[in-house]
Enzyme design. Sequence first.
Site, PDB file in Angstrom:
ATOM      1  N   LYS A   1      16.244  18.954  -2.069  1.00 20.51           N
ATOM      2  CA  LYS A   1      17.294  18.331  -2.892  1.00 20.51           C
ATOM      3  C   LYS A   1      17.275  16.806  -2.733  1.00 20.51           C
ATOM      4  O   LYS A   1      16.609  16.271  -1.854  1.00 20.51           O
ATOM      5  CB  LYS A   1      18.660  18.881  -2.488  1.00 20.51           C
ATOM      6  CG  LYS A   1      18.744  20.388  -2.419  1.00 20.51           C
ATOM      7  CD  LYS A   1      18.985  21.045  -3.760  1.00 20.51           C
ATOM      8  CE  LYS A   1      18.887  22.546  -3.596  1.00 20.51           C
ATOM      9  NZ  LYS A   1      19.266  23.333  -4.724  1.00 20.51           N
TER      10      LYS A   1
HETATM   11  C1  LIG Z   1      19.689  24.757  -4.429  1.00 20.44           C
HETATM   12  C2  LIG Z   1      20.615  25.413  -5.380  1.00 20.44           C
HETATM   13  C3  LIG Z   1      21.716  26.171  -4.943  1.00 20.44           C
HETATM   14  C4  LIG Z   1      22.089  26.367  -3.491  1.00 20.44           C
HETATM   15  O1  LIG Z   1      21.082  26.695  -2.691  1.00 20.44           O
HETATM   16  P1  LIG Z   1      21.213  26.868  -1.081  1.00 20.44           P
HETATM   17  O2  LIG Z   1      19.816  27.200  -0.722  1.00 20.44           O
HETATM   18  O3  LIG Z   1      22.179  27.952  -0.833  1.00 20.44           O
HETATM   19  O4  LIG Z   1      21.684  25.575  -0.507  1.00 20.44           O
HETATM   20  C5  LIG Z   1      22.549  26.698  -5.900  1.00 20.44           C
HETATM   21  N1  LIG Z   1      22.329  26.528  -7.209  1.00 20.44           N
HETATM   22  C6  LIG Z   1      21.297  25.804  -7.671  1.00 20.44           C
HETATM   23  C7  LIG Z   1      21.139  25.623  -9.151  1.00 20.44           C
HETATM   24  C8  LIG Z   1      20.382  25.247  -6.775  1.00 20.44           C
HETATM   25  O5  LIG Z   1      19.337  24.557  -7.233  1.00 20.44           O
END
Ligand SMILES: *Cc1c(COP(=O)(O)O)cnc(C)c1O
Length: 380
Positions: free
Chosen positions: A177
């Site tokens: 991210k």
């Molecule tokens: C990364 C992401 C999440 C959350 O992911 P985690 O691995 O639980 O932190 C949720 N929704 C979207 C669209 C994502 O890209």
Amino acid sequence: MIPLAQPVIGPEEEAAVLEVLRSGQLSLGPRVPEFERRFAQRVGAAHAAAVSSGTTGLHLALRAVGVSDGDEVVTSPFSFVASANVAAYERAKPVFADIDPRTLNLDPEAAAAAVTDRTSASLPVHIFGFPADLPAFERLGLPIVEDACEALGAVHADGTPVGGRGHPAVFGFYANKQLTTGEGGLVAMGDAAMKERIDSERNQGRAPDMGWLDHDRLGFNYRLSDIACAVGLAQLDRLDGMLADRARVAGWYREALADLERERGLQLPCPDDGDLRGWFVFVVQVPHDGPARDEVVVALRERGVQSKPYLPAIHLMSYYRETWGYREGMFPVCEDVAARSLALPFFPSMTQDQVQCVTDALGQVLEVASSAHGGAPSRT
Ligand SMILES: *Cc1c(COP(=O)(O)O)cnc(C)c1O
């Protein structure tokens, strides 16, 4: 091999972690509220609650807006699976509606048509960092939970940062991210009572004035550690630079891929038009008349370039077919995009040479195939 993603971690993160380790207070310490305060300020939210992942943040946010057993939650089939799974955690039905072919976000009109008397919330996703049309979802008159896990740094057309509209908006801090804590997440929100509820539910249902091992409601262990929050604070210090680097790499891609867009019908991410994208991934759609997307992935790998189908349609996954009765043909725009979309390598430290390598490889794969009348790409 050019990788898909790569976090930016330096001596600042290392020093921040060491400091927490040496302090002896590894969790429930001062870094958590400090990170929450600074993050909330950054996205223009009154409050923030740090949690163990984007998924657990979405779960607590849905509970906080009142979603429960037998309800329906309208959301996008073109997302990471977590945004739909969280409704099922509360025994609510994830109800999908089709997406907008330009922005790839949940289409507000399709969402409105999917609302029933059991719908208790909408859950728009700012997919690939492009702001969802929040004013249109606000007009539905339902509680909103925003999946902003891919959208740190994005700004709505009216100038509000994504996460700053008052609804619970959930960010994710997995390693790919815009900001990472390894694993982690955060709910930004405007309501103080909601912040108190989420703080309690992430910590086994303990109220702020209660003692250790004293719990007055059902809760979870969805806490984020001080170690992770210290990394998050160091990442916040370098966030502007990382976002600018991502935007610069996206600009290089746009320039380098312009010929393939014009001559081969490669589809690029939609440009900003008032709304500002917070760059997360660079996803293209391969042309309808070329090699299949999965063949492109293989051919790119043979040329030293990592790429990934991104994203598969959630409603066509086994759990959603078997448990909720979804089938092919229900959301044609999503299915068409999901069959052709491809994430290319994209990270802040990517160089213009690497962008050119990816572009050259993609050009070869699409050209070779087009001169072979859409056959399999050459394996030279
Ligand atoms: C990364 C992401 C999440 C959350 O992911 P985690 O691995 O639980 O932190 C949720 N929704 C979207 C669209 C994502 O890209």
